[in-house]
Scaffold this active site. Structure first.
Site, short mmCIF file in Angstrom:
data_model
loop_
_atom_site.label_atom_id
_atom_site.label_comp_id
_atom_site.label_asym_id
_atom_site.label_seq_id
_atom_site.Cartn_x
_atom_site.Cartn_y
_atom_site.Cartn_z
CG ASP A 78 -6.01 -4.78 -3.47
OD1 ASP A 78 -6.92 -4.24 -2.82
OD2 ASP A 78 -4.84 -4.34 -3.51
CG ASP A 97 -2.08 0.93 1.14
OD1 ASP A 97 -3.07 0.67 0.42
OD2 ASP A 97 -1.98 1.98 1.80
CG HIS A 150 -4.91 -3.92 0.16
ND1 HIS A 150 -4.38 -3.28 -0.95
CD2 HIS A 150 -4.44 -3.22 1.23
CE1 HIS A 150 -3.67 -2.24 -0.57
NE2 HIS A 150 -3.69 -2.19 0.75
#
Length: 297
Positions: free
Chosen positions: A248, A117, A276
């Site tokens: 994701d 991320d 994710h």
């Protein structure tokens, strides 16, 4: 700037789930950055995104610390690090500067960066500035280039930085309670005990300021993201392991393919049933991949 929580171990933090010694670094700007530093050997640094903290990597650290030095950081505004009321402190560039200061303080050499991320651009900003200190990259559902022309990211950024989006994040802990469950392949992986550790790390609206600010920087930090991507030659030749959850809602196969094309020595592992948060969803499956990658390179 306020310290929330304090230096002691908070009562809600499970010793069984998070059996690590807490350490604190006096970061630039008067902040206290929490991190764990476990084991000995070649260093692996785990860098989280929004709305996570070092708790996300607990099972990786617990397993790998017998062979490697495992460091997992909480960005300011997350986990057990201090909070700030200053908007500039929540720019990803500021997170990157504090992260770099910590790594310089620890004097890490030949480090492997595990980035997910927002941890992608935050960690790669360091890799492009100090390439001689970064030996390998592990990338998991992340990015590091401007996306202001991609409707997929523009719509999410606009929604989350809108008055309604900001209200949902600040008042109802929206990223933890609503986005996280939708971003995984199997919601049962986010057990009540796991979710309580993400909720308790952001217990009130003022503790969620960093989480609320980052969505706007998906677009707003385009110049900074562009500067990193334009200097990717500094890290593009490093051995890289790409671990990718294909379910994701944020990062798609499109981003995976861009990474695979950009990194000359990339090995790709796809997880069709995961989303994710691979360190939460499939730790037992990514651990052998990480260990094999470290030994092979």
């Amino acid at each position: 700037m306020t310290a929330l929580p304090g230096a002691g171990r908070p009562p809600w933090l499970s010793e069984a789930m998070y059996p690590f010694e807490s350490r604190f670094f006096a970061a630039p700007g008067g902040h206290r950055m929490h991190y764990v530093d476990e084991g000995a050997g070649p260093p692996i640094v785990f860098v989280h995104g929004n709305p996570s903290w070092s708790f996300e990597f607990r099972r990786l650290v617990a397993d790998l610390r017998g062979e490697f030095r495992c460091i997992a950081v909480d960005h300011v505004g997350f986990g057990l690090s201090s909070r700030s009321d200053r908007p500039d402190d929540h720019h990803p560039r500021a997170h990157a500067e504090r992260f770099a200061a910590l790594l310089e303080h620890l004097d890490l050499r030949d480090a492997t960066l595990f980035l997910t991320d927002w941890g992608g651009p935050i960690g790669l900003d360091y890799a492009r500035r100090r390439p001689e200190r970064v030996a390998r990259l592990v990338l998991s559902n992340t990015w590091c280039w401007p996306v202001a022309r991609d409707p997929h990211f523009v719509m999410f950024s606009l929604l989350m930085r809108s008055p309604l989006g900001q209200l949902l994040i600040s008042k109802s802990n929206g990223f933890v309670n609503h986005v996280m469950p939708r971003a995984v392949g199997d919601r049962s992986r986010l057990t009540p005990a796991v979710m309580s550790h993400y909720r308790n790390a952001q217990p009130e609206p003022r503790a969620r300021a960093a989480s609320a600010a980052l969505p706007g920087h998906i677009i707003g930090a385009s110049d900074w993201l562009s500067s990193i991507w334009e200097e990717r030659a500094a890290f593009a030749g490093r051995p890289a392991l790409i671990l990718w959850g294909l379910r994701d809602i944020a990062f798609r196969r499109k981003e995976l393919e861009r990474w695979a094309a950009a990194l000359a020595r990339a090995e790709v592992r796809e997880f069709e049933d995961c989303g994710h948060f691979l360190a939460e969803e499939a730790p037992d499956r990514i651990l052998p991949a990480i260990r094999d990658f470290m030994r092979a390179t």
